[in-house]
Design a protein around this motif. Structure first.
Motif, PDB file in Angstrom:
ATOM      1  N   LEU A 127       0.799  -1.225   0.000  1.00 33.22           N
ATOM      2  CA  LEU A 127       0.000   0.000   0.000  1.00 33.22           C
ATOM      3  C   LEU A 127       0.836   1.281   0.000  1.00 33.22           C
ATOM      4  N   PRO A 128       1.873   1.398   0.843  1.00 35.06           N
ATOM      5  CA  PRO A 128       2.675   2.625   0.804  1.00 35.06           C
ATOM      6  C   PRO A 128       3.359   2.837  -0.547  1.00 35.06           C
ATOM      7  N   VAL A 129       3.824   1.763  -1.180  1.00 34.86           N
ATOM      8  CA  VAL A 129       4.474   1.890  -2.492  1.00 34.86           C
ATOM      9  C   VAL A 129       3.460   2.378  -3.524  1.00 34.86           C
ATOM     10  N   VAL A 144       5.234   6.215   9.494  1.00 39.16           N
ATOM     11  CA  VAL A 144       3.874   5.664   9.489  1.00 39.16           C
ATOM     12  C   VAL A 144       3.335   5.599   8.063  1.00 39.16           C
ATOM     13  N   LEU A 145       3.599   6.640   7.258  1.00 40.87           N
ATOM     14  CA  LEU A 145       3.185   6.611   5.855  1.00 40.87           C
ATOM     15  C   LEU A 145       3.859   5.470   5.107  1.00 40.87           C
ATOM     16  N   GLY A 146       5.063   5.112   5.553  1.00 39.79           N
ATOM     17  CA  GLY A 146       5.780   4.009   4.915  1.00 39.79           C
ATOM     18  C   GLY A 146       5.306   2.642   5.349  1.00 39.79           C
ATOM     19  N   GLY A 147       4.333   2.595   6.288  1.00 44.64           N
ATOM     20  CA  GLY A 147       3.774   1.330   6.736  1.00 44.64           C
ATOM     21  C   GLY A 147       4.365   0.821   8.033  1.00 44.64           C
ATOM     22  N   MET A 148       5.084   1.673   8.753  1.00 41.90           N
ATOM     23  CA  MET A 148       5.730   1.262   9.999  1.00 41.90           C
ATOM     24  C   MET A 148       4.692   1.047  11.093  1.00 41.90           C
ATOM     25  N   ILE A 170      12.480   4.238   3.429  1.00 44.98           N
ATOM     26  CA  ILE A 170      12.663   4.855   2.113  1.00 44.98           C
ATOM     27  C   ILE A 170      11.339   5.322   1.532  1.00 44.98           C
ATOM     28  N   VAL A 171      10.361   4.422   1.495  1.00 49.35           N
ATOM     29  CA  VAL A 171       9.055   4.755   0.908  1.00 49.35           C
ATOM     30  C   VAL A 171       8.394   5.879   1.699  1.00 49.35           C
ATOM     31  N   GLY A 172       8.421   5.768   3.024  1.00 46.77           N
ATOM     32  CA  GLY A 172       7.767   6.770   3.865  1.00 46.77           C
ATOM     33  C   GLY A 172       8.377   8.151   3.729  1.00 46.77           C
ATOM     34  N   SER A 173       9.711   8.226   3.680  1.00 42.69           N
ATOM     35  CA  SER A 173      10.381   9.527   3.560  1.00 42.69           C
ATOM     36  C   SER A 173      10.040  10.202   2.240  1.00 42.69           C
ATOM     37  N   PHE A 174      10.090   9.447   1.151  1.00 37.53           N
ATOM     38  CA  PHE A 174       9.740  10.015  -0.154  1.00 37.53           C
ATOM     39  C   PHE A 174       8.262  10.387  -0.204  1.00 37.53           C
ATOM     40  N   LEU A 175       7.422   9.546   0.392  1.00 39.83           N
ATOM     41  CA  LEU A 175       5.978   9.811   0.379  1.00 39.83           C
ATOM     42  C   LEU A 175       5.667  11.109   1.112  1.00 39.83           C
ATOM     43  N   TYR A 176       6.304  11.306   2.271  1.00 44.71           N
ATOM     44  CA  TYR A 176       6.063  12.531   3.042  1.00 44.71           C
ATOM     45  C   TYR A 176       6.538  13.765   2.284  1.00 44.71           C
ATOM     46  N   VAL A 177       7.761  13.714   1.757  1.00 53.43           N
ATOM     47  CA  VAL A 177       8.327  14.888   1.074  1.00 53.43           C
ATOM     48  C   VAL A 177       7.534  15.226  -0.184  1.00 53.43           C
ATOM     49  N   ILE A 178       7.128  14.217  -0.949  1.00 54.49           N
ATOM     50  CA  ILE A 178       6.358  14.464  -2.168  1.00 54.49           C
ATOM     51  C   ILE A 178       4.981  15.019  -1.825  1.00 54.49           C
ATOM     52  N   PHE A 216      -4.598   4.172  11.089  1.00 57.05           N
ATOM     53  CA  PHE A 216      -5.724   3.239  11.174  1.00 57.05           C
ATOM     54  C   PHE A 216      -5.420   1.941  10.438  1.00 57.05           C
ATOM     55  N   LEU A 217      -4.764   2.062   9.281  1.00 54.34           N
ATOM     56  CA  LEU A 217      -4.486   0.880   8.468  1.00 54.34           C
ATOM     57  C   LEU A 217      -3.381   0.014   9.069  1.00 54.34           C
ATOM     58  N   PHE A 218      -2.385   0.657   9.676  1.00 54.54           N
ATOM     59  CA  PHE A 218      -1.194  -0.090  10.077  1.00 54.54           C
ATOM     60  C   PHE A 218      -1.026  -0.250  11.578  1.00 54.54           C
ATOM     61  N   ALA A 219      -1.930   0.291  12.378  1.00 53.23           N
ATOM     62  CA  ALA A 219      -1.814   0.125  13.828  1.00 53.23           C
ATOM     63  C   ALA A 219      -2.042  -1.336  14.189  1.00 53.23           C
ATOM     64  N   ASP A 220      -1.201  -1.830  15.092  1.00 50.03           N
ATOM     65  CA  ASP A 220      -1.321  -3.214  15.547  1.00 50.03           C
ATOM     66  C   ASP A 220      -2.232  -3.242  16.766  1.00 50.03           C
ATOM     67  N   ARG A 221      -3.511  -3.467  16.524  1.00 50.01           N
ATOM     68  CA  ARG A 221      -4.475  -3.413  17.635  1.00 50.01           C
ATOM     69  C   ARG A 221      -4.426  -4.640  18.522  1.00 50.01           C
ATOM     70  N   ASP A 222      -3.625  -5.637  18.130  1.00 56.92           N
ATOM     71  CA  ASP A 222      -3.470  -6.814  18.982  1.00 56.92           C
ATOM     72  C   ASP A 222      -2.405  -6.621  20.048  1.00 56.92           C
ATOM     73  N   SER A 223      -1.619  -5.554  19.880  1.00 60.52           N
ATOM     74  CA  SER A 223      -0.539  -5.296  20.854  1.00 60.52           C
ATOM     75  C   SER A 223      -1.101  -4.643  22.093  1.00 60.52           C
ATOM     76  N   ASN A 224      -0.693  -5.124  23.260  1.00 62.75           N
ATOM     77  CA  ASN A 224      -1.180  -4.565  24.522  1.00 62.75           C
ATOM     78  C   ASN A 224      -0.425  -3.316  24.916  1.00 62.75           C
ATOM     79  N   GLU A 225       0.799  -3.160  24.443  1.00 62.32           N
ATOM     80  CA  GLU A 225       1.614  -2.018  24.800  1.00 62.32           C
ATOM     81  C   GLU A 225       2.102  -1.347  23.532  1.00 62.32           C
ATOM     82  N   VAL A 226       1.818  -0.048  23.388  1.00 68.30           N
ATOM     83  CA  VAL A 226       2.168   0.650  22.168  1.00 68.30           C
ATOM     84  C   VAL A 226       3.623   1.103  22.210  1.00 68.30           C
ATOM     85  N   VAL A 227       4.009   1.818  23.260  1.00 67.03           N
ATOM     86  CA  VAL A 227       5.395   2.296  23.361  1.00 67.03           C
ATOM     87  C   VAL A 227       5.948   1.903  24.720  1.00 67.03           C
ATOM     88  N   LYS A 228       7.260   1.719  24.765  1.00 64.40           N
ATOM     89  CA  LYS A 228       7.917   1.330  26.012  1.00 64.40           C
ATOM     90  C   LYS A 228       8.577   2.543  26.644  1.00 64.40           C
TER      91      LYS A 228
END
Length: 324
Positions: free
Chosen positions: A29-31, A258-262, A276-284, A312-324
């Motif tokens: 999708l990001p590509v 995030v735009l790159g699918g992270m 790579i994809v995300g950086s170019f996507l943001y700048v463009i 919304f598309l790439f968030a891992d809703r199965d993860s119990n902890e988002v950031v450490k």
């Protein structure tokens, strides 16, 4: 018994198929989005995206290099909001040192400055057990204030010879070289494997014999050092540092990844191509909106909507902890 086993097997196969599909979509999708957005803005701007591509790509270099360091941090489930301040401080150090020492020494000084701030982040995160986003927000404001203090009277200018290095070939060579090294480390070394293991589950990683605290500390130091190199490319392009040096870089990096699918939670689902994809996507996206004459407010609104869609598309809703 046979029916039960068949149902379990079918259920597991369904899960694997679902996981494979999600992983494929996260990669493709990001590509597709990058190609569509480039073609769309090139059409809407009468071909300006192609004719001004050299100007656009110059904006990519600092973002894509800094994003690589944050990519490693996010892989293990952390965040870093201090990247803009790190770039600003490292840029100031490079400018000052370049006036009294050879340029390679100035670059090394900038890298060390970035690594030092990264070490501060890592110390409070690992040794004081403070959440990564809290630590890095604090250092962001701390060093942003120092940047403003150092540039109060006038911009900090570097050695005049720095601008002669501002060529597309030079910056492209450094960027590609760093990306190749980063890819090899991420895919083919134990360090990269340990990062993904920590992101997938820190407790399990500890039981597997991974020295999680050392790895987490080192990755913040490494991320700061990488941003020091991005600061060098920024300095040779601009020639000086103002009070806004590196401003909003952390936001740009987060949006780009995030735009790159992270996936925000990191772990095994990350893909080096996200950088790579995300950086170019943001700048463009940003450049295209500016070329079309959108106001800053409208530009931010559109970027915010796109960002939310990708979260919304790439968030891992199965993860119990988002950031450490």
């Amino acid at each position: 018994m046979t029916n039960t086993n068949a149902k379990v097997l079918t259920s597991k196969e369904g899960i694997f198929q679902k996981g494979d599909l999600a992983s494929t979509l996260r990669t493709i999708l990001p590509v597709i989005g990058l190609v569509v957005i480039f073609l769309l803005f090139n059409f809407l701007t009468g071909g300006a995206m192609v004719t001004r591509f050299s100007l656009i790509i110059n904006q990519v270099f600092p973002i894509i290099i800094s994003a690589m360091g944050v990519f490693f941090i996010m892989t293990m489930g952390g965040l870093d909001f201090s990247q803009g301040s790190i770039l600003g401080i490292a840029s100031i150090v490079i400018c000052y040192v370049s006036k009294v020492a050879p340029i390679p020494v100035a670059v090394l000084a900038g890298v060390l400055a970035g690594a030092t701030i990264g070490a501060i982040n890592g110390f409070f995160y690992v040794n004081r057990k403070i959440k990564s986003f809290i630590v890095t927000i604090c250092t962001m404001f701390l060093f942003r204030g120092l940047i403003k203090y150092l540039t109060t009277n006038s911009p900090v200018a570097g050695n005049a010879n720095l601008i002669y290095l501002d060529t597309l070939g030079f910056k492209l060579t450094i960027t590609i070289g760093l990306l190749v090294i980063g890819f090899v480390v991420f895919r083919f070394t134990r360090f990269g494997t340990d990062l993904k293991a920590i992101g997938a589950g820190e407790k399990a990683a500890k039981f597997a014999g991974i020295r999680t605290n050392r790895t987490k500390f080192l990755i913040y130091v490494l991320s700061g050092a990488i941003t020091g190199i991005a600061a060098f490319l920024s300095v040779i392009h601009i020639g000086s540092v103002t009070s806004s040096g590196g401003n909003q870089l952390e936001t740009q990096i987060l949006i780009a990844l995030v735009l790159g699918g992270m996936p925000i939670a990191g772990g095994a689902k990350v893909n080096f191509l996200n950088i790579i994809v995300g950086s170019f996507l943001y700048v463009i996206l940003n450049s295209g909106l500016n070329m079309m004459g959108f106001t800053t407010q409208m530009n931010q609104l559109i970027q915010g909507i796109v960002f939310l869609v990708f979260v919304f598309l790439f968030a891992d809703r199965d993860s119990n902890e988002v950031v450490k």
